[in-house]
Design a protein around this motif. Structure first.
Motif, mmCIF file in Angstrom:
data_model
loop_
_atom_site.group_PDB
_atom_site.id
_atom_site.type_symbol
_atom_site.label_atom_id
_atom_site.label_comp_id
_atom_site.label_asym_id
_atom_site.label_seq_id
_atom_site.Cartn_x
_atom_site.Cartn_y
_atom_site.Cartn_z
ATOM 1 N N SER A 37 0.796 -1.218 0.000
ATOM 2 C CA SER A 37 0.000 0.000 0.000
ATOM 3 C C SER A 37 0.832 1.272 0.000
ATOM 4 N N TRP A 38 0.394 2.239 -0.794
ATOM 5 C CA TRP A 38 0.955 3.583 -0.794
ATOM 6 C C TRP A 38 0.048 4.528 -0.009
ATOM 7 N N ILE A 39 -1.188 4.096 0.226
ATOM 8 C CA ILE A 39 -2.161 4.912 0.944
ATOM 9 C C ILE A 39 -2.703 4.078 2.098
ATOM 10 N N SER A 40 -2.498 4.547 3.317
ATOM 11 C CA SER A 40 -3.083 3.846 4.461
ATOM 12 C C SER A 40 -4.168 4.740 5.051
ATOM 13 N N ILE A 41 -5.314 4.150 5.311
ATOM 14 C CA ILE A 41 -6.458 4.890 5.836
ATOM 15 C C ILE A 41 -6.624 4.509 7.299
ATOM 16 N N ASN A 42 -6.535 5.519 8.156
ATOM 17 C CA ASN A 42 -6.602 5.285 9.592
ATOM 18 C C ASN A 42 -7.967 5.607 10.174
ATOM 19 N N LYS A 43 -8.674 6.558 9.562
ATOM 20 C CA LYS A 43 -9.991 6.938 10.046
ATOM 21 C C LYS A 43 -10.803 7.469 8.880
ATOM 22 N N PHE A 44 -12.084 7.090 8.851
ATOM 23 C CA PHE A 44 -12.987 7.560 7.808
ATOM 24 C C PHE A 44 -14.388 7.571 8.388
ATOM 25 N N ASP A 45 -15.089 8.666 8.191
ATOM 26 C CA ASP A 45 -16.455 8.741 8.688
ATOM 27 C C ASP A 45 -17.241 9.767 7.875
ATOM 28 N N ILE A 46 -18.507 9.499 7.710
ATOM 29 C CA ILE A 46 -19.456 10.424 7.100
ATOM 30 C C ILE A 46 -20.698 10.411 7.978
ATOM 31 N N SER A 47 -21.202 11.586 8.303
ATOM 32 C CA SER A 47 -22.434 11.660 9.083
ATOM 33 C C SER A 47 -23.335 12.728 8.470
ATOM 34 N N PRO A 48 -24.619 12.714 8.699
ATOM 35 C CA PRO A 48 -25.370 11.836 9.588
ATOM 36 C C PRO A 48 -25.679 10.505 8.918
ATOM 37 N N LYS A 49 -26.374 9.670 9.639
ATOM 38 C CA LYS A 49 -26.827 8.395 9.092
ATOM 39 C C LYS A 49 -28.344 8.425 9.096
ATOM 40 N N PRO A 50 -28.993 8.190 7.994
ATOM 41 C CA PRO A 50 -28.441 8.018 6.651
ATOM 42 C C PRO A 50 -27.930 9.339 6.090
#
Length: 190
Positions: A37-50
């Protein structure tokens, strides 16, 4: 007894898929082999749900880019919508849907055509994040940031509500190794 059955049912229906991280608003995972990997993802979030479309959403991202990214990568996007309990691929139409992009930088270069080449969305430029190729090795830190989707094209509005599985992978053209991958399950409503 009834309470135990209810707890057992809720724990299975609210459980996070194996290998995924439940952020509360979505499930996601970094699906690249860490050795390649050249890109490591440590945190990802989208809100609100839905996620409302059109509407406002808050996006948060914490990742690291360890290699120069330019036109030497291809990108594959898989978008599947849940229909009758099964995920079904959304076909690629006008570069939207389950598509292969031999040169993803080509799409990002549209930001260069704006006044002074600084056409990055304000949310990215305010956080010092580039939006055109090449991308130099860097830490990508997007704190919880509001984005607004003003409208959804009529041709795509029928897709705007439902459960989705999305997988985005970047492949090094020279070695055919996957250099970055994000997979997520999200709920969207119109």
């Amino acid at each position: 007894m009834l309470a135990l059955i209810l707890v057992a049912f809720l724990s299975t229906t609210l459980a996070v898929r194996p290998g995924f991280i439940g952020s509360g608003n979505l499930e996601w995972r970094d699906c690249a082999n860490s050795a390649d990997s050249w890109i490591s993802i440590n945190k990802f979030d989208i809100s609100p749900k839905p996620i409302p479309l059109p509407g406002d959403m808050v996006v948060e991202l914490n990742s690291d880019l360890s290699h120069l990214l330019k036109d030497a990568v291809a990108m594959d996007v898989i978008i599947e919508k849940e229909l009758l309990g099964q995920f079904t691929k959304v076909v690629c139409v006008k570069s939207v849907g389950t598509c292969h992009y031999d040169d993803p930088c080509h799409f990002l270069n549209t930001f260069k055509g704006t006044a002074g080449g600084s056409g990055c969305p304000k949310q990215l430029s305010d956080n010092g994040l580039p939006c055109t190729c090449p991308f130099n090795p860097t830490q990508i830190r997007l704190p919880p940031t509001k984005f607004t989707v003003a409208s959804v094209s009529g041709a795509w509005s029928f897709l705007a509500t439902g459960n989705y599985h999305i997988k985005i992978s970047m492949t090094d053209k020279a070695s055919s190794k996957i250099r970055g991958c994000l997979e997520t399950y999200v709920n969207i409503r119109a």
